[in-house]
Design a protein around this motif. Sequence first.
Motif, PDB file in Angstrom:
ATOM      1  N   ASP A 421       0.822  -1.208   0.000  1.00  0.00           N
ATOM      2  CA  ASP A 421       0.000   0.000   0.000  1.00  0.00           C
ATOM      3  C   ASP A 421       0.857   1.259   0.000  1.00  0.00           C
ATOM      4  O   ASP A 421       0.609   2.199  -0.767  1.00  0.00           O
ATOM      5  N   ALA A 424       2.663   1.884  -3.340  1.00  0.00           N
ATOM      6  CA  ALA A 424       1.759   2.444  -4.342  1.00  0.00           C
ATOM      7  C   ALA A 424       1.504   3.923  -4.075  1.00  0.00           C
ATOM      8  O   ALA A 424       1.501   4.754  -4.998  1.00  0.00           O
ATOM      9  N   ARG A 425       1.288   4.269  -2.815  1.00  0.00           N
ATOM     10  CA  ARG A 425       1.036   5.664  -2.462  1.00  0.00           C
ATOM     11  C   ARG A 425       2.249   6.544  -2.766  1.00  0.00           C
ATOM     12  O   ARG A 425       2.117   7.663  -3.283  1.00  0.00           O
ATOM     13  N   SER A 427       4.660   5.977  -4.956  1.00  0.00           N
ATOM     14  CA  SER A 427       4.848   6.073  -6.396  1.00  0.00           C
ATOM     15  C   SER A 427       3.886   7.088  -7.002  1.00  0.00           C
ATOM     16  O   SER A 427       4.263   7.911  -7.847  1.00  0.00           O
ATOM     17  N   ARG A 428       2.657   7.040  -6.534  1.00  0.00           N
ATOM     18  CA  ARG A 428       1.644   7.947  -7.072  1.00  0.00           C
ATOM     19  C   ARG A 428       1.886   9.379  -6.604  1.00  0.00           C
ATOM     20  O   ARG A 428       1.809  10.336  -7.392  1.00  0.00           O
ATOM     21  N   MET A 429       2.201   9.556  -5.322  1.00  0.00           N
ATOM     22  CA  MET A 429       2.344  10.890  -4.745  1.00  0.00           C
ATOM     23  C   MET A 429       3.557  11.630  -5.300  1.00  0.00           C
ATOM     24  O   MET A 429       3.505  12.842  -5.552  1.00  0.00           O
ATOM     25  N   HIS A 431       5.329  10.605  -8.100  1.00  0.00           N
ATOM     26  CA  HIS A 431       5.547  10.308  -9.526  1.00  0.00           C
ATOM     27  C   HIS A 431       6.856   9.516  -9.715  1.00  0.00           C
ATOM     28  O   HIS A 431       7.665   9.806 -10.603  1.00  0.00           O
ATOM     29  N   ASP A 435       5.600  -0.284 -10.163  1.00  0.00           N
ATOM     30  CA  ASP A 435       4.345  -0.948 -10.505  1.00  0.00           C
ATOM     31  C   ASP A 435       3.219  -0.419  -9.623  1.00  0.00           C
ATOM     32  O   ASP A 435       2.667  -1.142  -8.793  1.00  0.00           O
ATOM     33  N   THR A 436       2.886   0.841  -9.802  1.00  0.00           N
ATOM     34  CA  THR A 436       1.932   1.501  -8.910  1.00  0.00           C
ATOM     35  C   THR A 436       0.603   0.761  -8.839  1.00  0.00           C
ATOM     36  O   THR A 436       0.108   0.444  -7.748  1.00  0.00           O
ATOM     37  N   GLU A 437       0.012   0.499  -9.973  1.00  0.00           N
ATOM     38  CA  GLU A 437      -1.303  -0.143  -9.977  1.00  0.00           C
ATOM     39  C   GLU A 437      -1.214  -1.585  -9.486  1.00  0.00           C
ATOM     40  O   GLU A 437      -2.105  -2.075  -8.801  1.00  0.00           O
ATOM     41  N   ASN A 440      -0.929  -1.525  -5.711  1.00  0.00           N
ATOM     42  CA  ASN A 440      -2.213  -1.167  -5.125  1.00  0.00           C
ATOM     43  C   ASN A 440      -3.200  -2.330  -5.207  1.00  0.00           C
ATOM     44  O   ASN A 440      -3.906  -2.644  -4.240  1.00  0.00           O
TER      45      ASN A 440
END
Length: 615
Positions: A421, A424-425, A427-429, A431, A435-437, A440
Motif C-alpha cells: 500500500d 503504491a502511495r 509512487s503515485r504521490m 511520480h 508498478d503503482t497499480e 495497489n
Amino acid sequence: MGEWRPLTRVQGYLPIADHGLVGDGRTCALVGRDGAVSFMCVPRFDSVPLFASLLDHRRGGELLIAPARVTESRQRYVPGTGVLVTDMRGPDGEVEITDAFLLAPDARLEEDARADQEELLRHVRVVHGSVELRFRLSPRWGDEVCPDGSSWVLRGPGRPPVYVRFSRPVPGAEGTITLGPGEDLTVSLTWGDGARRGTECLDRPATGLDATTRVWRRWAAHVVRDVPRPDLVLRSAITLKLLDHVENGALIAAPTSSLPERMHGTRNWDYRYAWIRDTAYAVFALRRIGLPMEAEGFLSWALRASHDSGRPLVLYDLDGHAPPHEIEDAALEGYRGSAPVRWGNAAARQVQHDVYGEILDCAFQWAATGGVLDPGLWRQLRRLADEARTAWNRPDHGIWEVRTQGRPFTYSAAMCQVALDRAARLSRMLHLPGDTEGWNRDAQRLAARVLDEAWDEEEGALTEHLGGGGLDASLLALPLRRVVPADHPRMVATTRAVADRLGAGGGLLHRYLPRASPDGIDEPEGAFLLCSFWMADNLAGQGRIDEATELFDRLCSYASPLGLLPEQIDPSDGSFLGNFPQAISHVGLLATAVVLGRAQRGVRPDLSTRTWSRQ
C-alpha cells in the motif's frame, strides 16, 4: 511530588518501579530511591556497563550516596526536565540528592545540537538536621577503582576511564562523611572529553544544574498540552528524549538489559538497541504532540540504517549495524536472582516479514512531510515492496520474535500489505517509477485475504496465524496500520475476543493465552502494557470514546510515582516486569492521548501509522 515511603527490598533489590532515569542523549543512568546509581553504561547506551547492581546487588557495582540511617524516601523530577531529585530522611535529618547529566547552556535539544558534556553530577544537600552520609563507589565486578590524586578512576575493558571527583575530602572509595545543616556534597563523574574539563561544576554545582534545567524547559515548551493527562504526556516525551541517541536519531527500546519478563523465568533480553517498528510507531505520536524534529530524526535514522545494511534488519545498534551476537553473562546473578543476564540480541538475525511494511511506512511518513527519497533508496524500497508480494505467506518469527520454527503470522502478512500500500502511495504521490497499480491491486487483495484467512469461526476472531488458530493481541494493531478499519465487524469481534480471553484484569491484556505461547518458552508472563493502549485506540475507533477514556485512565494509573512505564505489569500485584523504562509503552501512552484528545474535540479518531515489536 511522590509520597514518602519506606525502602523495601526483596532479595536485596528495590522494585523496578523505584528507579528514575537521567541521561544526555548518549548514555543514561537509573537512580534508585535508595540513592544508588544502579545501572549506567559508558560512553553510550549500548556500551559495557559501568554500574549494574540492578542485575547483581553484590557484584554489579554502584555509586551509592544515602544517609546511614535512612527510613524513607521519595523521588521527583524537577518539573519539565530530565533532572531527578531523591529526598531521603531518617532520625537524624533529611537530604536532597539531585542527579543530572549536564547539558551545555546553549544546547538545543530539538536540534540535537548538544555539546559533549559527558558528565553525571550528583549534588547532595542537607535540608535539615546533621546527617551521616554513607557512600560506596564500586564498579562492576572485575573492573578497577584506583586513586588518582584527589579523584578516583574507574577502569574496565571496552570503555574509557571514568573519573570520580568529590567536592569534599572522603576517606576512601567507601565510607561515611557527616554534613551539618545546609552543607552539601557534590560528586562528579566524567569521561571522554568531559574528563579534560575543569572542576567548575564540582565547585559550583548550581551553575551546571540551572543551565541543564533551562535547556530542558526550553525544549519541553514545545510539547502540546491539549490532551488527556498532559502531565504524563510531557513526562513520556521527556523519557523518549532521554532514549533518543543524539548523534543520529536512533530510538533505543529501553536503557537496560535482562530485567525479567517473568521472575525466575528465562525471558530476559537486551533492549539497548533500536527497532525499526518502534520508530515507525513513535513518529505518529511525536509529530502530533509538537515534536516534528524528533520524528524526522527517527525516520532519517530508520531509512539510513535499512538502506546501509543491504537487507532489512529488525533491530540495529546505535550505528545502524547488526547488534553483537547474544551472549549470557554468568558473572551476574540477574535481578532478584532471575538469570540469565544477556548482552546482545539474537532477534536481529531472525526473519521477520513485517519489517517490509515498517520500512515502507517510515518512507511514506518521511515523504509525506517533505523528505526526499533519493534514487538509490527508492530502488531499495521498490525491491522490498516486490519481495512483500510473496513473503506474506511464508513462515517467519513474527512481531513477538519467537525462538521456535517460524510460521505464517497474521501480523506479518498484514504488514506486507502495508508495504504494498505505501509503495503504491509513494509512487503515485511523488511520480516515482514502479508498478503503482500492481502494488495497489495486490495490497487490496492481501487485505481481503487477511480478513478471510485469519478469521476463525470457532474463536469468533481474527487469529494469530493465517488459516486460523491462536488469539493474539497484535491483531489490535491492524486498524492502526490501515489494514482493517476499527469498526469492521470482524475487527469489532476480534477486539471483544481479545478483551474477554486475554484480559488480565484492571484493563490489562496478555499478548496471547498464557498456556499457548508461540515462542516455545512454556512460561507465563506479565500483561503487556502496549496492547492495552492498542485496545483503547480500537475502542476510540469504534466510537466508544467513554470506554476508551476510562481504559486510558486506568492504564495511566500504573505509571510509577515518577510517571515512568515498564514493558509489562504483573497483574497479581501491579509490579513492573521487563526492561525499564520502556520507550514503546510511553509511545503508546502518547499515541492514545492524541487519539482521545482529537476525539474529545469532536475530531474523528485517526489510528493510522502505528506499530510495535518485541520478544
